[in-house]
Design an enzyme around this catalytic site. Structure first.
Site, PDB file in Angstrom:
ATOM      1  N   LYS A  77     203.080  87.340  22.620  1.00 51.52           N
ATOM      2  CA  LYS A  77     202.871  86.066  21.946  1.00 51.52           C
ATOM      3  C   LYS A  77     203.647  84.942  22.623  1.00 51.52           C
ATOM      4  CE  LYS A  77     200.550  85.727  18.981  1.00 51.52           C
ATOM      5  NZ  LYS A  77     199.084  85.527  18.960  1.00 51.52           N
ATOM      6  N   HIS A  95     198.292  80.362  24.306  1.00 52.26           N
ATOM      7  CA  HIS A  95     197.557  79.557  23.324  1.00 52.26           C
ATOM      8  C   HIS A  95     197.692  78.057  23.610  1.00 52.26           C
ATOM      9  CE1 HIS A  95     196.901  83.246  21.164  1.00 52.26           C
ATOM     10  NE2 HIS A  95     198.191  83.455  21.037  1.00 52.26           N
ATOM     11  N   GLY A 195     180.415  91.330  19.478  1.00 52.67           N
ATOM     12  CA  GLY A 195     181.579  91.341  20.351  1.00 52.67           C
ATOM     13  C   GLY A 195     182.572  92.414  19.942  1.00 52.67           C
ATOM     14  N   ARG A 196     183.645  92.551  20.730  1.00 51.27           N
ATOM     15  CA  ARG A 196     184.649  93.565  20.433  1.00 51.27           C
ATOM     16  C   ARG A 196     185.277  93.356  19.060  1.00 51.27           C
ATOM     17  NH1 ARG A 196     187.688  93.791  26.323  1.00 51.27           N
ATOM     18  NH2 ARG A 196     187.278  91.560  26.229  1.00 51.27           N
ATOM     19  N   ILE A 313     195.806  84.667   9.981  1.00 49.30           N
ATOM     20  CA  ILE A 313     196.948  85.236  10.699  1.00 49.30           C
ATOM     21  C   ILE A 313     196.566  85.399  12.169  1.00 49.30           C
ATOM     22  CG2 ILE A 313     198.460  87.245  10.901  1.00 49.30           C
ATOM     23  CD1 ILE A 313     197.947  87.734   7.884  1.00 49.30           C
TER      24      ILE A 313
END
Length: 368
Positions: A77, A95, A195-196, A313
């Site tokens: 992260k 991100h 999608g996955r 989340i």
């Protein structure tokens, strides 16, 4: 050729228990000639001793800023918000390439420090496909969280703190028990079902016992007409699993929800994609990321209407930290083995090129 040194940093995001490297993949890298430093981390799902046992060197928690600047730092992260320059090469999810909140100041730290970012979200193979993603487990865990929130609301309660599960079986049994042993009659819609991420959500709903006809599986063909979509309001749980790359009409908005009045069936929205601060967010009914300690946020509908909760989340796979980490790290391994050749290996040269393109935009935005 000199030994490639790779430094696994600790995770500072609350509740984040996953790891970019596992003892299994670390050993394979060491066997290939890598030197692996691992920061001690009580939060990580893998014990420090598991890494030490396969030949990793344990170092102090959060000591990566003192590492030699030629040693790449790998994590998952984003780093804590700071203005400190970044002189290292970082491999992580940052991100910041889709102009999320704080994107330019994050990239400016690399500009000021002379470091490089290889964003894990944008490591792609020769066919342009991501080499590693948590998508499947994000969808799987997102569906679990949605089912738990639905069960809580059905009992007149708010979903409490979420805790990681030891494995998939434990998660499935826990959710089924919360639903009083059966998910019969629960109806869900998954957008991005091919999608996955979407496959993970669909698989979870099947495993807790939803009837196949009660799992609506939508993808680009079903959303081509453009939203908002009434069909979302006619299910109990809506899971958004799309990969957003450009502006699209919203799937759902407050006006459509309010217009449905008391006839609305929908009670839980799980935005697995979690484009909360993205200007193109297709679910503009909430504005904050939720957390494991506070998993839901109510939609402000401005009047006495049935409760509608959102789960947003941004690290859902950590509900299954060991399995998700093993799958992701194993998928990433072939690219990591190419790291000593990152000046010529396409997966790394493409990622570096994209970094400099995005950094240039950030420098302009910051006026540097």
């Amino acid at each position: 050729m000199s030994t490639e040194h790779l430094w696994l940093r600790c995770e500072k995001k609350e509740f984040e228990r996953r790891s970019a490297l596992t003892p299994t993949t670390a050993k394979k890298l060491i066997d290939a000639g890598f030197q692996i430093s691992v920061e001690r981390d009580e939060q990580r799902i893998f014990d420090d001793t598991e890494f030490e046992a396969v030949g990793c060197t344990l170092v102090d928690n959060n000591s990566w800023p003192t590492a030699p600047t030629d040693v790449p730092i790998i994590g998952l992260k984003e780093l804590p918000v700071s203005q400190d320059p970044l002189p290292h090469t970082h491999i992580q999810f940052a991100h910041c390439y889709k102009r999320q909140a704080g994107w330019s100041s994050m990239l400016a730290r690399f500009y000021k420090g002379g470091g490089t970012l290889y964003d894990l979200e944008f490591l792609t193979d020769a066919m342009g496909r991501r080499v590693a993603a948590f998508g499947y487990h994000a969808g799987f865990a997102g569906a679990a969280a949605g089912a738990l929130a639905f069960a809580s609301q059905r009992s007149g309660k708010k979903l409490g703190r979420l805790e990681p599960y030891e494995n998939e079986t434990a998660m499935i049994e826990s959710v089924k028990n919360t639903l009083n042993g059966s998910a019969n009659g629960v109806k869900a819609l998954v957008i991005g079902a091919l999608g996955r991420c979407g496959r993970g959500a669909v698989d979870f709903f099947r495993k807790i016992g939803l009837a196949e006809d009660d799992i609506l599986k939508w993808d680009m063909a079903e959303t081509a007409k453009g939203g908002p979509f009434q069909e979302i309001l006619d299910v109990d749980i809506f899971i958004n699993c799309i990969y957003l790359s450009s502006s699209i009409p919203p799937f759902l908005d407050n006006n459509r929800i309010i217009a449905a009045g008391q006839d609305r069936r929908l009670s839980v929205v799980v935005d697995v994609s979690c484009d909360t601060t993205n200007p193109f967010n297709p679910i503009p009914i909430y504005s904050i990321n939720t957390t494991f300690s506070e998993p839901t946020v109510p939609v402000d509908l401005g009047q006495d209407l049935p409760l509608l909760s959102v789960i947003s989340i941004d690290h859902l796979p950590t509900l299954l930290p060991r399995e998700a980490s093993e799958q992701f790290s194993n998928d990433l391994l072939p690219s990591l083995l190419e790291l000593p050749r990152r000046r010529t290996a396409k997966v790394w040269t493409d990622a570096e090129k994209l970094f400099y393109e995005k950094q240039k935009e950030a420098v302009e935005a910051e006026g540097l």
